[in-house]
Design a protein around this motif. Structure first.
Motif, PDB file in Angstrom:
ATOM      1  N   PHE A  30       7.397  -1.494   1.082  1.00 31.63           N
ATOM      2  CA  PHE A  30       7.458  -0.046   1.296  1.00 31.63           C
ATOM      3  C   PHE A  30       6.073   0.556   1.522  1.00 31.63           C
ATOM      4  CE2 PHE A  30       7.458   4.267  -0.610  1.00 31.63           C
ATOM      5  CZ  PHE A  30       8.252   4.887   0.339  1.00 31.63           C
ATOM      6  N   VAL A  31       5.131   0.233   0.645  1.00 30.69           N
ATOM      7  CA  VAL A  31       3.793   0.826   0.748  1.00 30.69           C
ATOM      8  C   VAL A  31       3.066   0.319   1.985  1.00 30.69           C
ATOM      9  CG1 VAL A  31       1.529   0.978  -0.351  1.00 30.69           C
ATOM     10  CG2 VAL A  31       3.611   1.207  -1.735  1.00 30.69           C
ATOM     11  N   GLU A  32       3.125  -0.981   2.234  1.00 34.33           N
ATOM     12  CA  GLU A  32       2.403  -1.551   3.371  1.00 34.33           C
ATOM     13  C   GLU A  32       2.925  -1.003   4.695  1.00 34.33           C
ATOM     14  OE1 GLU A  32       1.682  -5.907   5.505  1.00 34.33           O
ATOM     15  OE2 GLU A  32       2.462  -5.798   3.450  1.00 34.33           O
ATOM     16  N   ARG A  33       4.240  -0.947   4.860  1.00 31.69           N
ATOM     17  CA  ARG A  33       4.801  -0.481   6.132  1.00 31.69           C
ATOM     18  C   ARG A  33       4.610   1.024   6.311  1.00 31.69           C
ATOM     19  NH1 ARG A  33       6.981  -4.267   9.041  1.00 31.69           N
ATOM     20  NH2 ARG A  33       7.826  -6.172   8.079  1.00 31.69           N
ATOM     21  N   THR A  34       4.700   1.782   5.244  1.00 33.74           N
ATOM     22  CA  THR A  34       4.443   3.218   5.341  1.00 33.74           C
ATOM     23  C   THR A  34       2.996   3.482   5.730  1.00 33.74           C
ATOM     24  OG1 THR A  34       6.131   3.675   3.670  1.00 33.74           O
ATOM     25  CG2 THR A  34       4.533   5.401   4.107  1.00 33.74           C
ATOM     26  N   GLN A  35       2.103   2.729   5.142  1.00 40.46           N
ATOM     27  CA  GLN A  35       0.678   2.900   5.434  1.00 40.46           C
ATOM     28  C   GLN A  35       0.362   2.580   6.885  1.00 40.46           C
ATOM     29  OE1 GLN A  35      -1.822   0.349   3.082  1.00 40.46           O
ATOM     30  NE2 GLN A  35      -3.635   1.616   3.354  1.00 40.46           N
ATOM     31  N   SER A  36       1.004   1.569   7.457  1.00 38.41           N
ATOM     32  CA  SER A  36       0.683   1.141   8.815  1.00 38.41           C
ATOM     33  C   SER A  36       1.460   1.904   9.883  1.00 38.41           C
ATOM     34  CB  SER A  36       0.951  -0.360   8.967  1.00 38.41           C
ATOM     35  OG  SER A  36       2.318  -0.656   8.713  1.00 38.41           O
ATOM     36  N   LEU A  37       2.702   2.294   9.592  1.00 38.42           N
ATOM     37  CA  LEU A  37       3.539   2.903  10.623  1.00 38.42           C
ATOM     38  C   LEU A  37       3.594   4.425  10.563  1.00 38.42           C
ATOM     39  CD1 LEU A  37       6.562   0.403  10.632  1.00 38.42           C
ATOM     40  CD2 LEU A  37       4.686   0.566  12.284  1.00 38.42           C
ATOM     41  N   PHE A  38       3.436   5.013   9.398  1.00 39.36           N
ATOM     42  CA  PHE A  38       3.507   6.476   9.314  1.00 39.36           C
ATOM     43  C   PHE A  38       2.513   6.989   8.282  1.00 39.36           C
ATOM     44  CE2 PHE A  38       5.773  10.595   8.725  1.00 39.36           C
ATOM     45  CZ  PHE A  38       5.777  10.971  10.055  1.00 39.36           C
ATOM     46  N   THR A  59       3.431  11.599   2.975  1.00 34.69           N
ATOM     47  CA  THR A  59       3.131  11.405   1.558  1.00 34.69           C
ATOM     48  C   THR A  59       3.992  10.261   1.026  1.00 34.69           C
ATOM     49  OG1 THR A  59       2.557  13.728   1.194  1.00 34.69           O
ATOM     50  CG2 THR A  59       3.219  12.444  -0.742  1.00 34.69           C
ATOM     51  N   ILE A  60       3.362   9.270   0.419  1.00 32.80           N
ATOM     52  CA  ILE A  60       4.102   8.156  -0.183  1.00 32.80           C
ATOM     53  C   ILE A  60       4.521   8.557  -1.595  1.00 32.80           C
ATOM     54  CG2 ILE A  60       3.918   5.814  -1.074  1.00 32.80           C
ATOM     55  CD1 ILE A  60       2.238   5.051   1.224  1.00 32.80           C
ATOM     56  N   SER A  61       5.812   8.486  -1.853  1.00 29.37           N
ATOM     57  CA  SER A  61       6.354   8.838  -3.162  1.00 29.37           C
ATOM     58  C   SER A  61       6.968   7.599  -3.806  1.00 29.37           C
ATOM     59  CB  SER A  61       7.412   9.936  -3.018  1.00 29.37           C
ATOM     60  OG  SER A  61       8.037  10.200  -4.264  1.00 29.37           O
ATOM     61  N   LEU A  62       6.540   7.318  -5.039  1.00 26.87           N
ATOM     62  CA  LEU A  62       7.026   6.153  -5.774  1.00 26.87           C
ATOM     63  C   LEU A  62       7.739   6.605  -7.036  1.00 26.87           C
ATOM     64  CD1 LEU A  62       3.815   3.905  -5.547  1.00 26.87           C
ATOM     65  CD2 LEU A  62       5.715   4.033  -3.938  1.00 26.87           C
ATOM     66  N   PHE A  89      -1.772   0.946 -14.821  1.00 23.13           N
ATOM     67  CA  PHE A  89      -2.549  -0.001 -14.037  1.00 23.13           C
ATOM     68  C   PHE A  89      -1.681  -0.689 -12.991  1.00 23.13           C
ATOM     69  CE2 PHE A  89      -6.744  -0.986 -16.378  1.00 23.13           C
ATOM     70  CZ  PHE A  89      -6.884   0.362 -16.703  1.00 23.13           C
ATOM     71  N   MET A  90      -0.406  -0.910 -13.302  1.00 23.19           N
ATOM     72  CA  MET A  90       0.515  -1.468 -12.328  1.00 23.19           C
ATOM     73  C   MET A  90       0.695  -0.510 -11.150  1.00 23.19           C
ATOM     74  SD  MET A  90       4.574  -2.335 -12.847  1.00 23.19           S
ATOM     75  CE  MET A  90       4.916  -0.577 -13.103  1.00 23.19           C
ATOM     76  N   ILE A  91       0.755   0.779 -11.433  1.00 19.97           N
ATOM     77  CA  ILE A  91       0.869   1.782 -10.376  1.00 19.97           C
ATOM     78  C   ILE A  91      -0.385   1.769  -9.502  1.00 19.97           C
ATOM     79  CG2 ILE A  91       1.048   4.264  -9.934  1.00 19.97           C
ATOM     80  CD1 ILE A  91       2.612   4.448 -12.598  1.00 19.97           C
ATOM     81  N   LEU A  92      -1.549   1.657 -10.145  1.00 16.47           N
ATOM     82  CA  LEU A  92      -2.806   1.657  -9.392  1.00 16.47           C
ATOM     83  C   LEU A  92      -2.885   0.490  -8.426  1.00 16.47           C
ATOM     84  CD1 LEU A  92      -5.390   2.676 -12.149  1.00 16.47           C
ATOM     85  CD2 LEU A  92      -4.343   4.112 -10.397  1.00 16.47           C
ATOM     86  N   GLU A  93      -2.246  -0.615  -8.750  1.00 11.49           N
ATOM     87  CA  GLU A  93      -2.233  -1.764  -7.835  1.00 11.49           C
ATOM     88  C   GLU A  93      -1.734  -1.359  -6.453  1.00 11.49           C
ATOM     89  OE1 GLU A  93      -2.940  -5.053  -8.031  1.00 11.49           O
ATOM     90  OE2 GLU A  93      -3.573  -5.199 -10.129  1.00 11.49           O
ATOM     91  N   HIS A  94      -0.829  -0.380  -6.403  1.00  7.63           N
ATOM     92  CA  HIS A  94      -0.207   0.002  -5.137  1.00  7.63           C
ATOM     93  C   HIS A  94      -0.863   1.228  -4.487  1.00  7.63           C
ATOM     94  CE1 HIS A  94       3.018  -2.868  -5.824  1.00  7.63           C
ATOM     95  NE2 HIS A  94       3.167  -2.379  -7.048  1.00  7.63           N
ATOM     96  N   ILE A  95      -1.489   2.104  -5.269  1.00  5.62           N
ATOM     97  CA  ILE A  95      -1.952   3.370  -4.694  1.00  5.62           C
ATOM     98  C   ILE A  95      -3.470   3.516  -4.625  1.00  5.62           C
ATOM     99  CG2 ILE A  95       0.137   4.466  -5.586  1.00  5.62           C
ATOM    100  CD1 ILE A  95      -1.641   5.960  -7.602  1.00  5.62           C
ATOM    101  N   ALA A  96      -4.211   2.653  -5.319  1.00  7.43           N
ATOM    102  CA  ALA A  96      -5.658   2.861  -5.441  1.00  7.43           C
ATOM    103  C   ALA A  96      -6.364   2.820  -4.092  1.00  7.43           C
ATOM    104  CB  ALA A  96      -6.265   1.837  -6.388  1.00  7.43           C
ATOM    105  N   LYS A  97      -5.886   2.001  -3.155  1.00  4.70           N
ATOM    106  CA  LYS A  97      -6.563   1.838  -1.876  1.00  4.70           C
ATOM    107  C   LYS A  97      -5.946   2.684  -0.755  1.00  4.70           C
ATOM    108  CE  LYS A  97      -9.528  -1.275  -3.279  1.00  4.70           C
ATOM    109  NZ  LYS A  97     -10.983  -1.006  -3.293  1.00  4.70           N
ATOM    110  N   LEU A  98      -4.960   3.507  -1.066  1.00  7.28           N
ATOM    111  CA  LEU A  98      -4.301   4.303  -0.034  1.00  7.28           C
ATOM    112  C   LEU A  98      -5.156   5.504   0.355  1.00  7.28           C
ATOM    113  CD1 LEU A  98      -0.586   4.354  -1.263  1.00  7.28           C
ATOM    114  CD2 LEU A  98      -1.528   3.086   0.670  1.00  7.28           C
TER     115      LEU A  98
END
Length: 535
Positions: A178-186, A190-193, A217-226
């Motif tokens: 979800f995060v990877e494809r949202t980041q690359s395609l749109f 706003t990404i909502s988790l 910290f688990m959440i940061l794994e997905h959003i820290a680099k966005l």
């Protein structure tokens, strides 16, 4: 002549409009904070947001068109999934999930988006399965270059329940996909988790209704680099026990917001944490999608927001990250509530404060909260796992996260504390001890104060209760190490880093670097004269 000029102007305007539709992402509002976008309608308060839920069929859309003006929603929410066909030759297409409507009322995602875009409201798209992520995002990507597709000039929120809540039977969406494809395609959205819905919420123990620091910290794994805006969807019952963690997320140096929602199972008996969250957080960082009874309670209890105390000054520290071979997150993530060191030790925090000159002394103080990974409790943790505070003459020469010069103050996960002089190339090193060592009982949290006087470094470290934990007996250790005086009388630059491997992460619940004058000018001149005389 006038007719010709008018025609040319209209043709140019049409060409310009098409160009903006094809390539004009800068004119789209999807990257804007939804509450900032509604500032006039909501008076800057996310509590005034109205959400139209489950608008998944033609009748639902018609109701939105004929809704009384004063009752109009500010955000339309729809649920999308892949329609299954019995015949394999029929291509599966994204459709809106409508449980109670007839098959004839079912609407495809493409048609739904066209109709919703014309309503000029913020759009929230809920992805109910991992399989639907790719086709929906591919359509959104293609629609940006299609002049016949609707222009999305309002904020778009793409939401998925990617985290499994305790005792939940709802399948979660794969967060990586979800995060990877949202980041690359749109990337404009706003990404909502969020978390899957829990069953029998009232029967769950309090510990299952809380976001722990490990969860954060688990959440940061997905959003820290966005780079794009991020929203976290949190249940009201969970938010009441997770004030510190949610405020930490809102204090990050990136666009992070919350959506707090409720249903009939949210029976709140203690509103203190929720009031504190609303009181300290900036109002346009939190949206509230609540039942009327919860919304009314908030309005009656919530005071005016106040400026919260920053435990960490973002402008006073600069982060430097070096490449990591790890596939997981390895970084220092900064928040006004304190920085977090995650993964491999490849990041440094460098104080922007210029070192003072003797006789001033400087100190670095704070509180470290160690968070071992789940697997590390079954393994033997490296002895050098902890936080290091480096005092260096110069920082321009640093080209690696491994610092092998200057003075190092180390606070280990197991309670080991030492001050070490790593300078090996000076003639007067033989007059000084190279290391001073101390030991504290094992604890997840330690408070510390490191004092640099130029000629001596002192480290005071003590056991400290972590946020939300009961107080314990305080154990204190002080270690000192005499150090060579710096040429010119200047004290040292300050750098904070992580030591060990990725098995132990840590959060600095507070961190401050400051200086003060302690010694008179006359004494300082005498001290420098005697120092130069005997060395």
């Amino acid at each position: 002549m006038w007719v010709v000029n008018t025609t040319l102007f209209l043709l140019f305007s049409a060409h310009l409009t098409n160009g903006l539709r094809l390539n004009g992402r800068e004119n789209r509002a999807t990257r804007m904070s939804v509450v900032d976008f509604w500032r006039n309608e909501t008076e800057g308060d996310g509590l005034n947001v109205k959400v139209a839920h489950a608008i998944n069929s033609w009748p639902d859309l018609v109701d939105q068109l004929h809704e009384p003006f004063l009752n109009k929603s500010l955000m339309i929410e729809g649920d999308v999934f892949l329609q299954a066909h019995r015949r394999p030759r029929h291509r599966t297409i994204p459709v809106m999930q409508s449980r109670n409507s007839r098959m004839a009322d079912r609407i495809t995602f493409r048609d739904w988006l066209r109709e919703v875009a014309n309503l000029k409201k913020a759009i929230k798209i809920n992805f109910r399965t991992t399989e639907v992520v790719r086709p929906v995002l591919q359509y959104l990507y293609a629609s940006q270059a299609d002049p016949d597709s609707p222009i999305l000039d309002r904020p778009v929120i793409l939401h998925a329940n990617v985290f499994r809540a305790p005792r939940s039977v709802e399948p979660e969406v794969d967060p990586g996909v979800f995060v990877e494809r949202t980041q690359s395609l749109f990337p404009d959205a706003t990404i909502s988790l969020g978390w899957t819905r829990q069953q029998n919420l009232s029967q769950l123990n309090e510990k299952y209704k809380k976001l722990t620091w490990h969860t954060l910290f688990m959440i940061l794994e997905h959003i820290a680099k966005l780079d794009q805006p991020v929203m976290l969807s949190v249940r009201l019952s969970v938010a009441q026990y997770s004030t510190e963690q949610l405020l930490w997320l809102l204090g990050m140096d990136k666009s992070v917001s919350l959506l707090i929602w409720s249903d009939d199972e949210d029976n709140i008996t203690n509103w203190e944490g929720l009031v504190e969250l609303r009181k300290e957080a900036t109002r346009n960082r939190i949206l509230y999608d609540l039942l009327p009874q919860h919304r009314d309670k908030f309005k009656n209890l919530s005071p005016q927001p106040i400026e919260s105390h920053a435990a960490f000054d973002l402008s006073a520290w600069r982060s430097v990250e070096f490449p990591s071979t790890s596939s997981s997150l390895s970084a220092v993530v900064r928040s006004e509530k304190g920085p977090a060191f995650i993964g491999q030790p490849v990041s440094l925090l460098i104080s922007q404060k210029a070192p003072p000159t003797f006789p001033d002394e400087q100190f670095v103080e704070g509180k470290v909260h160690f968070l071992p990974k789940s697997y590390s409790r079954r393994l033997e943790v490296e002895e050098n796992s902890g936080v290091s505070i480096h005092l260096l003459d110069r920082i321009k020469e640093i080209d690696s996260p491994k610092i092998n010069k200057g003075i190092e103050v180390f606070i280990g996960y197991g309670g080991t504390v030492f001050v070490e002089n790593k300078q090996k190339n000076r003639e007067n090193q033989k007059y000084y001890e190279s290391k001073s060592l101390g030991q504290l009982p094992a604890s997840d949290c330690y408070g510390f104060k490191v004092t640099d006087r130029g000629w001596r470094v002192t480290a005071d470290v003590w056991t400290e209760p972590c946020l939300g934990h009961k107080r314990r007996k305080r154990e204190v250790v002080r270690i000192e190490l005499d150090t060579p005086f710096q040429k010119g009388g200047s004290l040292r630059n300050v750098i904070v880093s992580k030591s060990g491997d990725d098995s132990i992460d840590f959060l600095l619940e507070s961190l401050r670097h400051s200086s003060t004058t302690r010694i008179s000018i006359v004494f300082s001149i005498l001290f420098i004269f005697l120092y130069q005389l005997f060395h």
